[in-house]
Write a protein that holds these residues in place. Sequence first.
Motif, PDB file in Angstrom:
ATOM      1  N   ALA A   1     -14.825 -16.158  -0.661  1.00  0.00           N
ATOM      2  CA  ALA A   1     -14.993 -14.868   0.014  1.00  0.00           C
ATOM      3  C   ALA A   1     -13.701 -14.443   0.704  1.00  0.00           C
ATOM      4  O   ALA A   1     -13.340 -13.257   0.687  1.00  0.00           O
ATOM      5  CB  ALA A   1     -16.134 -14.962   1.033  1.00  0.00           C
ATOM      6  N   PHE A   2     -12.997 -15.398   1.292  1.00  0.00           N
ATOM      7  CA  PHE A   2     -11.722 -15.079   1.921  1.00  0.00           C
ATOM      8  C   PHE A   2     -10.698 -14.625   0.879  1.00  0.00           C
ATOM      9  O   PHE A   2      -9.996 -13.635   1.076  1.00  0.00           O
ATOM     10  CB  PHE A   2     -11.192 -16.296   2.683  1.00  0.00           C
ATOM     11  CG  PHE A   2     -11.650 -16.378   4.104  1.00  0.00           C
ATOM     12  CD1 PHE A   2     -12.933 -16.019   4.463  1.00  0.00           C
ATOM     13  CD2 PHE A   2     -10.800 -16.832   5.099  1.00  0.00           C
ATOM     14  CE1 PHE A   2     -13.359 -16.091   5.783  1.00  0.00           C
ATOM     15  CE2 PHE A   2     -11.205 -16.908   6.419  1.00  0.00           C
ATOM     16  CZ  PHE A   2     -12.493 -16.532   6.769  1.00  0.00           C
ATOM     17  N   ALA A   3     -10.622 -15.356  -0.229  1.00  0.00           N
ATOM     18  CA  ALA A   3      -9.666 -14.982  -1.280  1.00  0.00           C
ATOM     19  C   ALA A   3      -9.999 -13.615  -1.857  1.00  0.00           C
ATOM     20  O   ALA A   3      -9.094 -12.807  -2.138  1.00  0.00           O
ATOM     21  CB  ALA A   3      -9.660 -16.046  -2.381  1.00  0.00           C
ATOM     22  N   ASP A   4     -11.287 -13.330  -2.027  1.00  0.00           N
ATOM     23  CA  ASP A   4     -11.697 -12.006  -2.521  1.00  0.00           C
ATOM     24  C   ASP A   4     -11.272 -10.910  -1.540  1.00  0.00           C
ATOM     25  O   ASP A   4     -10.822  -9.834  -1.956  1.00  0.00           O
ATOM     26  CB  ASP A   4     -13.213 -11.962  -2.713  1.00  0.00           C
ATOM     27  CG  ASP A   4     -13.694 -12.784  -3.901  1.00  0.00           C
ATOM     28  OD1 ASP A   4     -12.865 -13.125  -4.769  1.00  0.00           O
ATOM     29  OD2 ASP A   4     -14.898 -13.099  -3.947  1.00  0.00           O
ATOM     30  N   ALA A   5     -11.421 -11.190  -0.239  1.00  0.00           N
ATOM     31  CA  ALA A   5     -11.057 -10.204   0.776  1.00  0.00           C
ATOM     32  C   ALA A   5      -9.545  -9.947   0.786  1.00  0.00           C
ATOM     33  O   ALA A   5      -9.100  -8.797   0.951  1.00  0.00           O
ATOM     34  CB  ALA A   5     -11.522 -10.678   2.152  1.00  0.00           C
ATOM     35  N   ILE A   6      -8.766 -10.990   0.611  1.00  0.00           N
ATOM     36  CA  ILE A   6      -7.307 -10.830   0.560  1.00  0.00           C
ATOM     37  C   ILE A   6      -6.918  -9.995  -0.654  1.00  0.00           C
ATOM     38  O   ILE A   6      -6.125  -9.048  -0.558  1.00  0.00           O
ATOM     39  CB  ILE A   6      -6.605 -12.197   0.524  1.00  0.00           C
ATOM     40  CG1 ILE A   6      -6.911 -12.994   1.794  1.00  0.00           C
ATOM     41  CG2 ILE A   6      -5.093 -12.021   0.374  1.00  0.00           C
ATOM     42  CD1 ILE A   6      -6.553 -14.470   1.693  1.00  0.00           C
ATOM     43  N   ALA A   7      -7.495 -10.332  -1.808  1.00  0.00           N
ATOM     44  CA  ALA A   7      -7.183  -9.589  -3.030  1.00  0.00           C
ATOM     45  C   ALA A   7      -7.599  -8.122  -2.899  1.00  0.00           C
ATOM     46  O   ALA A   7      -6.868  -7.218  -3.323  1.00  0.00           O
ATOM     47  CB  ALA A   7      -7.878 -10.237  -4.222  1.00  0.00           C
ATOM     48  N   ALA A   8      -8.757  -7.874  -2.294  1.00  0.00           N
ATOM     49  CA  ALA A   8      -9.215  -6.493  -2.113  1.00  0.00           C
ATOM     50  C   ALA A   8      -8.284  -5.716  -1.191  1.00  0.00           C
ATOM     51  O   ALA A   8      -8.008  -4.527  -1.427  1.00  0.00           O
ATOM     52  CB  ALA A   8     -10.642  -6.491  -1.551  1.00  0.00           C
ATOM     53  N   ALA A   9      -7.792  -6.383  -0.143  1.00  0.00           N
ATOM     54  CA  ALA A   9      -6.862  -5.722   0.778  1.00  0.00           C
ATOM     55  C   ALA A   9      -5.580  -5.311   0.056  1.00  0.00           C
ATOM     56  O   ALA A   9      -5.028  -4.231   0.300  1.00  0.00           O
ATOM     57  CB  ALA A   9      -6.547  -6.643   1.951  1.00  0.00           C
ATOM     58  N   VAL A  10      -5.110  -6.171  -0.847  1.00  0.00           N
ATOM     59  CA  VAL A  10      -3.904  -5.844  -1.613  1.00  0.00           C
ATOM     60  C   VAL A  10      -4.174  -4.636  -2.512  1.00  0.00           C
ATOM     61  O   VAL A  10      -3.372  -3.689  -2.566  1.00  0.00           O
ATOM     62  CB  VAL A  10      -3.433  -7.045  -2.453  1.00  0.00           C
ATOM     63  CG1 VAL A  10      -2.238  -6.661  -3.311  1.00  0.00           C
ATOM     64  CG2 VAL A  10      -3.078  -8.227  -1.555  1.00  0.00           C
ATOM     65  N   ARG A  11      -5.289  -4.643  -3.207  1.00  0.00           N
ATOM     66  CA  ARG A  11      -5.596  -3.538  -4.120  1.00  0.00           C
ATOM     67  C   ARG A  11      -5.761  -2.221  -3.362  1.00  0.00           C
ATOM     68  O   ARG A  11      -5.358  -1.156  -3.840  1.00  0.00           O
ATOM     69  CB  ARG A  11      -6.857  -3.857  -4.919  1.00  0.00           C
ATOM     70  CG  ARG A  11      -6.709  -5.036  -5.869  1.00  0.00           C
ATOM     71  CD  ARG A  11      -7.910  -5.190  -6.788  1.00  0.00           C
ATOM     72  NE  ARG A  11      -7.808  -6.414  -7.558  1.00  0.00           N
ATOM     73  CZ  ARG A  11      -8.473  -7.542  -7.279  1.00  0.00           C
ATOM     74  NH1 ARG A  11      -9.303  -7.572  -6.251  1.00  0.00           N
ATOM     75  NH2 ARG A  11      -8.318  -8.617  -8.022  1.00  0.00           N
ATOM     76  N   ASP A  12      -6.356  -2.284  -2.168  1.00  0.00           N
ATOM     77  CA  ASP A  12      -6.571  -1.063  -1.388  1.00  0.00           C
ATOM     78  C   ASP A  12      -5.263  -0.505  -0.838  1.00  0.00           C
ATOM     79  O   ASP A  12      -5.043   0.711  -0.832  1.00  0.00           O
ATOM     80  CB  ASP A  12      -7.531  -1.339  -0.226  1.00  0.00           C
ATOM     81  CG  ASP A  12      -8.957  -1.568  -0.692  1.00  0.00           C
ATOM     82  OD1 ASP A  12      -9.262  -1.229  -1.853  1.00  0.00           O
ATOM     83  OD2 ASP A  12      -9.762  -2.090   0.099  1.00  0.00           O
ATOM     84  N   ALA A  13      -4.403  -1.406  -0.350  1.00  0.00           N
ATOM     85  CA  ALA A  13      -3.175  -0.964   0.326  1.00  0.00           C
ATOM     86  C   ALA A  13      -2.017  -0.728  -0.630  1.00  0.00           C
ATOM     87  O   ALA A  13      -1.146   0.101  -0.365  1.00  0.00           O
ATOM     88  CB  ALA A  13      -2.765  -1.992   1.373  1.00  0.00           C
ATOM     89  N   ALA A  14      -2.015  -1.472  -1.723  1.00  0.00           N
ATOM     90  CA  ALA A  14      -0.880  -1.383  -2.657  1.00  0.00           C
ATOM     91  C   ALA A  14      -1.396  -1.508  -4.085  1.00  0.00           C
ATOM     92  O   ALA A  14      -1.224  -2.550  -4.726  1.00  0.00           O
ATOM     93  CB  ALA A  14       0.150  -2.475  -2.352  1.00  0.00           C
TER      94      ALA A  14
ATOM     95  N   THR B   1       6.761  -3.002   2.094  1.00  0.00           N
ATOM     96  CA  THR B   1       5.328  -2.716   2.181  1.00  0.00           C
ATOM     97  C   THR B   1       4.628  -3.927   2.785  1.00  0.00           C
ATOM     98  O   THR B   1       4.914  -5.065   2.400  1.00  0.00           O
ATOM     99  CB  THR B   1       4.747  -2.424   0.782  1.00  0.00           C
ATOM    100  OG1 THR B   1       5.399  -1.275   0.232  1.00  0.00           O
ATOM    101  CG2 THR B   1       3.250  -2.176   0.850  1.00  0.00           C
ATOM    102  N   VAL B   2       3.721  -3.680   3.718  1.00  0.00           N
ATOM    103  CA  VAL B   2       2.985  -4.775   4.365  1.00  0.00           C
ATOM    104  C   VAL B   2       1.497  -4.553   4.171  1.00  0.00           C
ATOM    105  O   VAL B   2       0.977  -3.458   4.421  1.00  0.00           O
ATOM    106  CB  VAL B   2       3.314  -4.863   5.868  1.00  0.00           C
ATOM    107  CG1 VAL B   2       2.448  -5.926   6.551  1.00  0.00           C
ATOM    108  CG2 VAL B   2       4.789  -5.181   6.075  1.00  0.00           C
ATOM    109  N   VAL B   3       0.807  -5.591   3.722  1.00  0.00           N
ATOM    110  CA  VAL B   3      -0.650  -5.565   3.605  1.00  0.00           C
ATOM    111  C   VAL B   3      -1.210  -6.412   4.738  1.00  0.00           C
ATOM    112  O   VAL B   3      -1.032  -7.635   4.770  1.00  0.00           O
ATOM    113  CB  VAL B   3      -1.116  -6.111   2.242  1.00  0.00           C
ATOM    114  CG1 VAL B   3      -2.641  -6.114   2.170  1.00  0.00           C
ATOM    115  CG2 VAL B   3      -0.526  -5.294   1.100  1.00  0.00           C
ATOM    116  N   ASP B   4      -1.875  -5.744   5.695  1.00  0.00           N
ATOM    117  CA  ASP B   4      -2.515  -6.442   6.811  1.00  0.00           C
ATOM    118  C   ASP B   4      -3.904  -6.893   6.373  1.00  0.00           C
ATOM    119  O   ASP B   4      -4.673  -6.090   5.837  1.00  0.00           O
ATOM    120  CB  ASP B   4      -2.658  -5.511   8.018  1.00  0.00           C
ATOM    121  CG  ASP B   4      -1.320  -4.977   8.494  1.00  0.00           C
ATOM    122  OD1 ASP B   4      -1.166  -3.753   8.559  1.00  0.00           O
ATOM    123  OD2 ASP B   4      -0.448  -5.807   8.783  1.00  0.00           O
TER     124      ASP B   4
END
Length: 231
Positions: free
Chosen positions: A46-59, A30-33
């Motif tokens: 804000a960057f760390a929040d965006a990374i964490a949100a991307a993980v939650r959305d994709a996986a 699985t890849v989270v872009d």
Amino acid sequence: MATYVLVPGADGKAWYWHLVARELRDRGHTVVDVDLPDDEAADLDAFADAIAAAVRDAAPRPAAPVVLVAQSLGGFSAPLVVDRQIPVDRIVLVNAMVPRPGETAGAWWGNTGQPAARAAYATATGRDPDAEFDPRTDFFHDVPPEVTEEALAAPQSGPPPALFVQPWPRTAWPDVPTRFVQGRDDRFFPLEFQREVVRDRLGIEVEVLPGGHLLALSRPRELTAQLLDET
């Protein structure tokens, strides 16, 4: 199988990782872009929040282990994800900046001696140490021409200014197994410079691959094999 979270460097675009992402997906991972915010007020949090949100959305239920991979400037923001309820099992830094507690990304350059190291490496390899930064020369010198043209044809934007003034908020590097992959031919962060910085700040040795600063574009298969410990 694992979930690979791929964090780009200064341009903030998930596209930087697209060749490695394809290699990982072809192997069943699985890849989270991650596309990072381009808001001028966006800082490390804000960057760390965006990374964490991307993980939650994709996986939402990520496969174990979660491997957090960060390129260049991503070394400042990616480690902060461990404080955002993301179960990170491993961190892999690629040609990355390694922060100290309380250090800003703006101060990192002078604190580590990067400008002098870059100039010395330019001299040692027969290039002008006083030349202005040129992305084709400094970053894309070993990237295939068609990939370079695709990258440079896209709208260009730099990282938000706020990213460089927020002190790194952790009191220590996360208690997560960490690896560091470094390009042998990196003209921006030379190998010997990075060896010293990584030993001093993380207490580990770098893993060396042929290639420059943009390994995910110049050596995607080799970098993927390194991430998967297939070498």
